[in-house]
Design an enzyme around this catalytic site. Structure first.
Site, mmCIF file in Angstrom:
data_model
loop_
_atom_site.group_PDB
_atom_site.id
_atom_site.type_symbol
_atom_site.label_atom_id
_atom_site.label_comp_id
_atom_site.label_asym_id
_atom_site.label_seq_id
_atom_site.Cartn_x
_atom_site.Cartn_y
_atom_site.Cartn_z
ATOM 1 N N HIS A 86 0.835 -1.198 0.000
ATOM 2 C CA HIS A 86 0.000 0.000 0.000
ATOM 3 C C HIS A 86 0.871 1.250 0.000
ATOM 4 O O HIS A 86 2.085 1.183 0.234
ATOM 5 C CB HIS A 86 -0.914 0.041 1.229
ATOM 6 C CG HIS A 86 -2.091 -0.863 1.133
ATOM 7 N ND1 HIS A 86 -2.033 -2.201 1.496
ATOM 8 C CD2 HIS A 86 -3.367 -0.653 0.715
ATOM 9 C CE1 HIS A 86 -3.219 -2.750 1.314
ATOM 10 N NE2 HIS A 86 -4.044 -1.838 0.845
ATOM 11 N N LYS B 123 -0.578 4.728 4.535
ATOM 12 C CA LYS B 123 -1.481 3.778 5.192
ATOM 13 C C LYS B 123 -0.879 3.357 6.512
ATOM 14 O O LYS B 123 0.276 2.908 6.574
ATOM 15 C CB LYS B 123 -1.745 2.564 4.306
ATOM 16 C CG LYS B 123 -2.765 1.610 4.905
ATOM 17 C CD LYS B 123 -3.209 0.563 3.904
ATOM 18 C CE LYS B 123 -4.200 -0.421 4.510
ATOM 19 N NZ LYS B 123 -5.437 0.237 4.980
#
Length: 231
Positions: free
Chosen positions: A138, A142
């Site tokens: 990600h 995040k």
């Protein structure tokens, strides 16, 4: 449909765009500074919303969701990192007589990845010559690692084959919207199933679909309920 949006950021903007394109009205958008501890979640501030869409941070999710549950408001949340308090939130939803649909991932492809992973786990159960590894990548902002999607995938695989460890490798780099996969490494071959998101609009579209489906229902739901369940 009248929608209240709790949380800003990239996901909030994506949800707003999809919702408005589908003819829905965003009646209010409540962001972190306005809504510390869920204090802005009142009937007056929600402006008669038929459904609330919550995309915030793990530490904000439970106060928001329990406050909304007390109001009996239908709520869709894509926030992850709070599932260890799911029982508390579920009790509040049922006591308030409302509905909550929660999902770590609103992508159809991610749900199909989970189904495919289950089948692979069944086929390779007991085959110690294949080592499994869950992989997820990600964007660098995040906060939770492993991701909620990876943990849900891990739980699904453990339900099929509880004897394996099902380790997760997480990366947080650049601006990757989300990549998840399962890899089986054998001595002479490897097998991998991978799902990659090209644009976070896929999450927004799924979340708005959930918001259209939820009003009028009562209780706790997941994205799989909307899709007809998981084999």
């Amino acid at each position: 449909m009248r929608i209240a949006l709790v949380g800003g950021g990239r996901m909030g903007r994506a949800v707003r765009g999809v919702a408005e394109a589908r003819g829905h009205e965003i009646v209010v958008e409540l962001t972190g500074p306005d809504n510390a501890g869920g204090r802005a979640l009142t009937p007056e501030r929600l402006g008669g919303a038929e459904v609330v869409m919550e995309f915030t941070r793990p530490e904000a999710a439970v106060p928001n969701l329990t406050r909304l549950a007390g109001l009996g408001v239908a709520t869709v949340t894509g926030t992850t990192g709070w599932y260890d308090r799911l029982a508390e939130v579920e009790a509040a939803v049922r006591a308030g007589g409302g509905a909550l649909l929660y999902a770590p991932n609103f992508s159809l492809g991610a749900r199909l990845l989970e189904r495919a992973a289950r089948e692979l786990a069944r086929a390779l159960r007991g085959r110690e010559d294949f080592d499994p590894l869950l992989v997820e990548r990600h964007h660098r902002e995040k906060r939770d690692a492993p991701s909620g999607t990876a943990l849900a995938l891990q739980d699904a695989l453990r339900s099929v084959d509880p004897d394996r460890a099902w380790p997760v490798a997480s990366e947080r780099v650049g601006w990757v919207p989300g990549t998840h996969g399962i890899r089986f490494e054998g001595r002479l071959e490897s097998l991998e199933v991978l799902h990659t998101v090209r644009d976070r609009a896929v999450f927004a579209e799924g979340a708005v679909l959930a918001a259209e489906w939820l009003p009028g229902r009562r209780g706790l739901f997941t994205f799989d309920d909307l899709l007809g369940g998981t084999p």
